[in-house]
Each structure stands twice: as structure tokens, then as C-alpha cells.
Design a protein around this motif. Structure first.
Motif, PDB file in Angstrom:
ATOM      1  N   GLU A 267     -28.779  31.407   3.155  1.00 40.59           N
ATOM      2  CA  GLU A 267     -27.118  31.315   3.475  1.00 40.59           C
ATOM      3  C   GLU A 267     -26.807  31.986   4.856  1.00 40.59           C
ATOM      4  N   LYS A 268     -27.702  33.089   5.314  1.00 36.66           N
ATOM      5  CA  LYS A 268     -27.391  33.555   6.435  1.00 36.66           C
ATOM      6  C   LYS A 268     -27.369  32.653   7.620  1.00 36.66           C
ATOM      7  N   GLY A 269     -26.321  32.764   8.302  1.00 39.09           N
ATOM      8  CA  GLY A 269     -26.171  32.131   9.638  1.00 39.09           C
ATOM      9  C   GLY A 269     -25.166  30.883   9.330  1.00 39.09           C
ATOM     10  N   GLU A 270     -24.662  30.959   8.310  1.00 37.37           N
ATOM     11  CA  GLU A 270     -23.666  29.854   7.861  1.00 37.37           C
ATOM     12  C   GLU A 270     -22.650  29.622   9.022  1.00 37.37           C
ATOM     13  N   LYS A 271     -22.106  30.661   9.660  1.00 38.29           N
ATOM     14  CA  LYS A 271     -21.042  30.474  10.724  1.00 38.29           C
ATOM     15  C   LYS A 271     -21.638  29.786  11.928  1.00 38.29           C
ATOM     16  N   GLU A 272     -22.950  30.125  12.248  1.00 41.20           N
ATOM     17  CA  GLU A 272     -23.706  29.511  13.420  1.00 41.20           C
ATOM     18  C   GLU A 272     -23.945  28.139  13.043  1.00 41.20           C
ATOM     19  N   TYR A 273     -24.373  27.845  11.887  1.00 41.09           N
ATOM     20  CA  TYR A 273     -24.476  26.680  11.346  1.00 41.09           C
ATOM     21  C   TYR A 273     -23.277  25.780  11.655  1.00 41.09           C
ATOM     22  N   LEU A 274     -22.381  26.059  11.323  1.00 41.82           N
ATOM     23  CA  LEU A 274     -21.018  25.388  11.625  1.00 41.82           C
ATOM     24  C   LEU A 274     -20.676  24.983  12.909  1.00 41.82           C
ATOM     25  N   GLU A 275     -20.841  26.292  13.538  1.00 43.26           N
ATOM     26  CA  GLU A 275     -20.357  26.123  15.052  1.00 43.26           C
ATOM     27  C   GLU A 275     -21.551  25.215  15.766  1.00 43.26           C
ATOM     28  N   ALA A 276     -22.662  25.208  15.356  1.00 38.03           N
ATOM     29  CA  ALA A 276     -23.790  24.124  16.098  1.00 38.03           C
ATOM     30  C   ALA A 276     -23.470  22.961  15.841  1.00 38.03           C
ATOM     31  N   ASN A 277     -22.733  22.592  14.582  1.00 35.05           N
ATOM     32  CA  ASN A 277     -22.819  21.087  13.986  1.00 35.05           C
ATOM     33  C   ASN A 277     -21.409  20.319  14.238  1.00 35.05           C
ATOM     34  N   PHE A 278     -20.347  21.193  14.145  1.00 36.96           N
ATOM     35  CA  PHE A 278     -19.061  20.642  13.937  1.00 36.96           C
ATOM     36  C   PHE A 278     -18.149  21.246  15.158  1.00 36.96           C
ATOM     37  N   SER A 279     -17.003  20.589  15.439  1.00 34.22           N
ATOM     38  CA  SER A 279     -16.230  21.062  16.377  1.00 34.22           C
ATOM     39  C   SER A 279     -15.481  22.146  15.824  1.00 34.22           C
ATOM     40  N   GLN A 280     -15.085  23.162  16.623  1.00 34.03           N
ATOM     41  CA  GLN A 280     -14.303  24.485  16.124  1.00 34.03           C
ATOM     42  C   GLN A 280     -13.058  23.922  15.445  1.00 34.03           C
ATOM     43  N   ALA A 281     -12.215  22.954  15.962  1.00 31.01           N
ATOM     44  CA  ALA A 281     -11.015  22.535  15.457  1.00 31.01           C
ATOM     45  C   ALA A 281     -11.275  22.029  14.044  1.00 31.01           C
ATOM     46  N   LEU A 282     -12.429  21.008  13.652  1.00 31.18           N
ATOM     47  CA  LEU A 282     -12.555  20.594  12.522  1.00 31.18           C
ATOM     48  C   LEU A 282     -12.994  21.753  11.564  1.00 31.18           C
ATOM     49  N   VAL A 283     -13.699  22.591  11.853  1.00 32.49           N
ATOM     50  CA  VAL A 283     -14.039  23.734  10.989  1.00 32.49           C
ATOM     51  C   VAL A 283     -12.782  24.638  10.742  1.00 32.49           C
ATOM     52  N   GLN A 284     -11.860  24.821  11.630  1.00 26.09           N
ATOM     53  CA  GLN A 284     -10.612  25.518  11.298  1.00 26.09           C
ATOM     54  C   GLN A 284      -9.760  24.681  10.610  1.00 26.09           C
ATOM     55  N   LYS A 285      -9.859  23.293  10.554  1.00 24.18           N
ATOM     56  CA  LYS A 285      -9.019  22.593   9.753  1.00 24.18           C
ATOM     57  C   LYS A 285      -9.367  22.665   8.643  1.00 24.18           C
ATOM     58  N   ALA A 286     -10.702  22.674   8.348  1.00 28.30           N
ATOM     59  CA  ALA A 286     -11.176  22.604   6.578  1.00 28.30           C
ATOM     60  C   ALA A 286     -10.522  23.584   5.689  1.00 28.30           C
ATOM     61  N   LYS A 287      -9.931  22.920   4.738  1.00 27.35           N
ATOM     62  CA  LYS A 287      -9.352  23.816   3.511  1.00 27.35           C
ATOM     63  C   LYS A 287     -10.468  24.565   2.887  1.00 27.35           C
ATOM     64  N   ALA A 288     -11.693  24.238   2.963  1.00 25.62           N
ATOM     65  CA  ALA A 288     -12.667  24.984   1.931  1.00 25.62           C
ATOM     66  C   ALA A 288     -14.043  24.670   2.962  1.00 25.62           C
ATOM     67  N   VAL A 289     -14.668  25.740   3.223  1.00 24.23           N
ATOM     68  CA  VAL A 289     -16.214  25.582   3.860  1.00 24.23           C
ATOM     69  C   VAL A 289     -16.988  26.618   3.035  1.00 24.23           C
ATOM     70  N   ALA A 290     -18.043  25.984   2.784  1.00 22.93           N
ATOM     71  CA  ALA A 290     -19.126  27.157   1.775  1.00 22.93           C
ATOM     72  C   ALA A 290     -20.660  26.485   1.886  1.00 22.93           C
ATOM     73  N   PHE A 291     -21.466  27.509   1.804  1.00 20.43           N
ATOM     74  CA  PHE A 291     -22.862  27.215   1.715  1.00 20.43           C
ATOM     75  C   PHE A 291     -23.020  27.314   0.215  1.00 20.43           C
ATOM     76  N   LEU A 292     -23.636  26.107  -0.402  1.00 22.13           N
ATOM     77  CA  LEU A 292     -23.679  26.100  -1.780  1.00 22.13           C
ATOM     78  C   LEU A 292     -25.163  26.099  -2.345  1.00 22.13           C
ATOM     79  N   GLY A 293     -25.858  26.531  -1.476  1.00 26.22           N
ATOM     80  CA  GLY A 293     -27.414  26.759  -2.064  1.00 26.22           C
ATOM     81  C   GLY A 293     -28.238  25.348  -2.033  1.00 26.22           C
ATOM     82  N   GLY A 294     -29.434  25.269  -2.338  1.00 25.41           N
ATOM     83  CA  GLY A 294     -30.274  24.245  -2.347  1.00 25.41           C
ATOM     84  C   GLY A 294     -31.469  24.391  -3.369  1.00 25.41           C
TER      85      GLY A 294
END
Length: 156
Positions: free
Chosen positions: A87-114
Motif C-alpha cells: 500500500e505504501k506509495g499510493e499517492k505516488e502511484y496515482l500521480e504517476a498514472n493519472f492526471s492531477q485533475a482526474l485524481v482531485q475529481k474522484a469521489k473515492a480513491v483507495a488502495f484495496l489490496g491484492g
């Protein structure tokens, strides 16, 4: 609320998470972006994207979907979930893969395991997971509570 869950999976755990998440909604369509045609987004009020994280990156089909549909996704009730063993690095994963605008628009963002299932992995994948995550046996780290919370956030 008509909901579309677009996910990409390699070994099946992201699909498992997507199915569990789908149980939170009454009118839901599940689509594997790597193998299925994604329906017209205009038909959906809510769109949730999910992908496994491999070497810090989401599946290329999810990354392309997000980039190509960014404007439309920005007008939807949007959720983004990530699956993996660390789970560590969730913020970095989001920043590396999606635009900041899209991440900020999201109603929910989560790391759900594997899940790590050595019977589904090749030699190289097993070696990398053992070195990076310290795992060599079947391990299920899917977080049922976080999945339920994510579903509730999306419906709120």
C-alpha cells in the motif's frame, strides 16, 4: 445510479476486487479494459476505474482509458482503486498514472489490496514478489472493509 466499473487484471485479484465492489451497486456493468469493449460512457452516472500496480504503474489499458476519456470522466461520479501487495506509495502511484485533475475529481480513491498466488505466476514474477514484498506463499491482502467503505463513498 447506473455504474460502470472498468478494471484491468493480470492474475485475477483486481477482477475479484471489482466484483466485490460491484455488489455495492444495484445497476452495475463490469468491463475488463484489457479484453473487452468499453461501452459508451454517456449511459453511466458513475464510473469506477481499477488496476493492479506493477512496478509502480497501472495497466496500460486503464492508463489509456483515463487519458482518452479525461473530459467525460471529469463530469461523472468518479472512483479510482488500485490493487497490489504494498500500500505504501499510493499517492505516488496515482500521480504517476493519472492526471492531477482526474485524481482531485474522484469521489473515492483507495488502495484495496491484492492477492499473491504463486501457482499463477511465472518464475520471474515469483522472484520479484519475493524480493520486493517478501512473499513466497499464497497471500490474500484484499481489504473487505476498504472495499465496502469505497462503495459507500461512491454512493454518498
Amino acid at each position: 445510479m447506473k455504474t460502470l466499473i472498468v478494471y484491468a487484471t493480470k492474475y485475477g485479484s483486481t477482477k475479484e476486487v471489482a466484483k466485490k465492489l460491484a455488489a455495492s451497486f444495484e445497476d452495475v456493468t463490469l468491463v475488463n479494459s484489457a479484453t473487452e469493449q468499453i461501452p459508451d460512457l454517456a449511459a453511466y452516472e458513475c464510473v469506477i476505474m481499477g488496476s493492479r500496480i506493477t512496478a509502480g504503474m497501472v495497466d496500460k489499458s486503464i492508463k489509456s482509458f483515463a487519458k482518452e476519456n479525461e473530459e467525460v470522466l471529469g463530469q461523472k461520479r468518479l472512483g479510482i482503486f488500485l490493487c497490489g501487495l504494498q500500500e505504501k506509495g499510493e499517492k505516488e502511484y496515482l500521480e504517476a498514472n493519472f492526471s492531477q485533475a482526474l485524481v482531485q475529481k474522484a469521489k473515492a480513491v483507495a488502495f484495496l489490496g491484492g492477492v499473491f498466488d504463486p501457482s499463477k505466476c511465472g518464475f520471474l514474477a515469483k522472484a520479484v514478489i519475493k524480493k520486493v514484498a517478501g512473499l513466497s506463499e499464497y497471500t490474500n491482502m484484499i481489504n473487505e472493509k476498504k472495499i465496502a467503505d469505497f462503495g459507500e463513498q461512491m454512493k454518498a
